[in-house]
Design a protein around this motif. Structure first.
Motif, PDB file in Angstrom:
ATOM      1  N   SER A  17       0.830  -1.204   0.000  1.00  0.00           N
ATOM      2  CA  SER A  17       0.000   0.000   0.000  1.00  0.00           C
ATOM      3  C   SER A  17       0.859   1.245   0.000  1.00  0.00           C
ATOM      4  CB  SER A  17      -0.907   0.014   1.239  1.00  0.00           C
ATOM      5  OG  SER A  17      -1.776  -1.095   1.246  1.00  0.00           O
ATOM      6  N   VAL A  64      -8.870   0.274 -10.864  1.00  0.00           N
ATOM      7  CA  VAL A  64      -8.471   0.547  -9.477  1.00  0.00           C
ATOM      8  C   VAL A  64      -9.634   0.433  -8.500  1.00  0.00           C
ATOM      9  CG1 VAL A  64      -6.672   2.093 -10.331  1.00  0.00           C
ATOM     10  CG2 VAL A  64      -8.827   3.057  -9.506  1.00  0.00           C
ATOM     11  N   PHE A  68      -8.240   1.431  -4.635  1.00  0.00           N
ATOM     12  CA  PHE A  68      -7.838   2.819  -4.406  1.00  0.00           C
ATOM     13  C   PHE A  68      -9.014   3.595  -3.809  1.00  0.00           C
ATOM     14  CE2 PHE A  68      -4.333   3.330  -7.900  1.00  0.00           C
ATOM     15  CZ  PHE A  68      -3.739   2.148  -7.465  1.00  0.00           C
ATOM     16  N   MET A  82      -3.814   3.852  -1.846  1.00  0.00           N
ATOM     17  CA  MET A  82      -3.681   2.770  -2.815  1.00  0.00           C
ATOM     18  C   MET A  82      -3.331   1.487  -2.075  1.00  0.00           C
ATOM     19  SD  MET A  82      -1.582   4.810  -5.798  1.00  0.00           S
ATOM     20  CE  MET A  82      -0.160   5.067  -4.747  1.00  0.00           C
ATOM     21  N   LEU A  85      -1.481  -3.090  -4.369  1.00  0.00           N
ATOM     22  CA  LEU A  85      -0.860  -2.548  -5.567  1.00  0.00           C
ATOM     23  C   LEU A  85      -0.319  -3.649  -6.465  1.00  0.00           C
ATOM     24  CD1 LEU A  85       0.796   0.530  -3.900  1.00  0.00           C
ATOM     25  CD2 LEU A  85      -0.645   0.630  -5.945  1.00  0.00           C
ATOM     26  N   ASP A  89       0.292  -0.890 -11.839  1.00  0.00           N
ATOM     27  CA  ASP A  89      -0.020   0.416 -11.263  1.00  0.00           C
ATOM     28  C   ASP A  89       1.194   1.358 -11.324  1.00  0.00           C
ATOM     29  OD1 ASP A  89      -1.896  -1.280  -8.739  1.00  0.00           O
ATOM     30  OD2 ASP A  89      -2.695  -0.196 -10.468  1.00  0.00           O
ATOM     31  N   TYR A  93       2.030   9.597 -10.915  1.00  0.00           N
ATOM     32  CA  TYR A  93       0.682   9.982 -10.518  1.00  0.00           C
ATOM     33  C   TYR A  93       0.629  11.492 -10.309  1.00  0.00           C
ATOM     34  CZ  TYR A  93      -0.676   5.138  -9.822  1.00  0.00           C
ATOM     35  OH  TYR A  93      -0.987   3.812 -10.033  1.00  0.00           O
TER      36      TYR A  93
END
Length: 124
Positions: A17, A64, A68, A82, A85, A89, A93
């Protein structure tokens, strides 16, 4: 336009995460829709998540959903939590603020202000 500064991101193993922060500087974002987008190497930027100005509505990319969560807890900060993962991914971002107050159209919102971007790398 709103000035946005991002933090968070980094390297994580698959299944892990991360939390991304997006902080507004000088202007409250409580009346703007906020969004997160990502861009992987060699790919176009894609929508990840968005939240309405009043926090009543959220929208997520299918890839997602359930992993997410977009949220904000004050007038200046929005988050992207998030979890679970995956290597796919991996991307840069970026957060974004809507152009107009009180406007929310999910991924079709007119986002006009952008953060600087932060790298998220998920290893397998």
């Amino acid at each position: 336009q709103v000035q946005l500064v991002q933090s968070g991101g980094g390297l994580v193993q698959a299944g892990g995460s991360l939390r991304l922060w997006c902080a507004a500087s000088g202007t409250a974002i409580s009346t703007y829709a906020m969004g997160w987008f990502r861009q992987a190497p060699g790919k176009e930027r894609e929508f990840v998540a968005a939240i309405s100005w009043n926090n009543d509505s959220t929208d997520y990319a299918d890839s997602v959903k359930g992993r997410f969560t977009i949220s904000r807890n004050n007038a200046y900060t929005v988050y992207l939590q998030m979890s679970d993962l995956k290597p796919e991914d991996t991307a840069v971002y970026s957060c974004a603020a809507g152009r107009r107050r009180y406007d929310f159209q999910g991924p079709r919102t007119d986002f006009a202000s952008w953060g600087q971007g932060t790298q998220v790398t998920v290893s397998s």
